[in-house]
Design an enzyme around this catalytic site. Structure first.
Site, PDB file in Angstrom:
ATOM      1  CG  HIS A 131       0.203  -7.437   0.736  1.00 39.75           C
ATOM      2  ND1 HIS A 131       0.234  -8.040   1.983  1.00 39.75           N
ATOM      3  CD2 HIS A 131      -1.116  -7.220   0.454  1.00 39.75           C
ATOM      4  CE1 HIS A 131      -1.014  -8.179   2.427  1.00 39.75           C
ATOM      5  NE2 HIS A 131      -1.838  -7.704   1.527  1.00 39.75           N
ATOM      6  CB  SER A 189      -4.360  -9.560   2.574  1.00 32.20           C
ATOM      7  OG  SER A 189      -4.272  -8.182   2.828  1.00 32.20           O
TER       8      SER A 189
END
Length: 253
Positions: free
Chosen positions: A234, A84
């Site tokens: 994610h 991320s």
């Protein structure tokens, strides 16, 4: 100063960088598994965990802080993995590194593009915790639930809670993160193409890497390959640790 946790002491160096609101501990079980083959260094990014705070936390500044830490610890060459926001820091490092310093790069569920804001309410909730210094974890969760309804997200955020004499506070420089947030959403500052062998790993259910990002990725990372972890979002490394770890090992070895 950058704080890091080391796992293992034999095998090539692997530096692991967490995402926004995370810290080195998020990678504990993955790092333990990878430590059989690598000397793993899990970093706390500036404004996170036990690392120093940093105003104007841009990608070039964060990348430089990690290079300085590596030099201080005599880590001359290494593999690099970032998730991320940490993936953007890793991309920035790859763009800035002298040839041969970073041997291979793994970018986890992020692209070199600008993103839309999606953490504004979370930042407000974290500021509310900082302000009220709740007496218990339960109280902190109740406070945060007014800003974030998803329990799993709250549990992740509340891993930053530490006890102080006044009550619970956060191991995060929330104001610095809030002030730097617009910069964090932007793509890394990349003037050069990165020729390092690079693996982008995407969670099947995540929208952080989408088909229309492929052109931007290939333009900057001509040596990139792609893998998708099925039934994962994610947080694919937490949701599917075994397939994730085996992908990492296979690519780096």
């Amino acid at each position: 100063m950058i704080h890091a946790k080391q796992y293992g002491s034999s095998g090539p160096n692997l530096i692991v960088i967490h995402g926004l609101f995370g810290n080195a501990d998020n990678w504990h079980s993955i790092a333990q598994s990878l430590a059989e083959h690598f000397t793993v260094h899990c970093i706390d990014l500036p404004n996170h965990g036990k690392s120093d705070s940093m105003s104007d936390a841009s990608y070039p500044k964060m990348a430089e802080a990690i290079f300085d830490w590596a030099e201080l610890n005599k880590i001359n060459t290494f593999y690099l993995l970032g998730h991320s926001m940490g993936g953007k820091v890793a991309m920035q490092m790859a763009a800035n590194a002298p040839v041969g310093k970073i041997e291979k790069l793994i970018v986890v569920d992020i692209s070199p593009v600008d993103y839309q804001p999606s953490h504004t309410r979370i930042l407000e909730g974290l500021k509310a915790i900082e302000k009220s210094q709740p007496a218990s974890r339960k109280e902190a969760d109740a406070l945060l639930s007014s800003y974030e309804s998803n329990l799993a997200v709250r549990q992740f955020l509340l891993k930053n809670l530490v006890r102080s004499e006044q009550g619970f506070t956060l191991e995060l420089s929330v104001n610095n993160i809030a002030d730097s947030y617009s910069t964090i959403l932007e793509k890394p500052v990349m003037e050069n193409v990165v020729d390092i062998p690079t693996l982008f790993i995407k969670g099947e259910n995540s929208d952080y890497i989408v088909a229309q990002h492929q052109e931007a990725i290939m333009a900057l990372f001509p040596n990139a390959s792609f893998k998708i972890i099925t039934d994962a979002g994610h947080w694919l490394h937490a949701e599917k640790p075994l397939p994730f770890t085996s992908l990492v090992k296979r690519f780096l070895q």
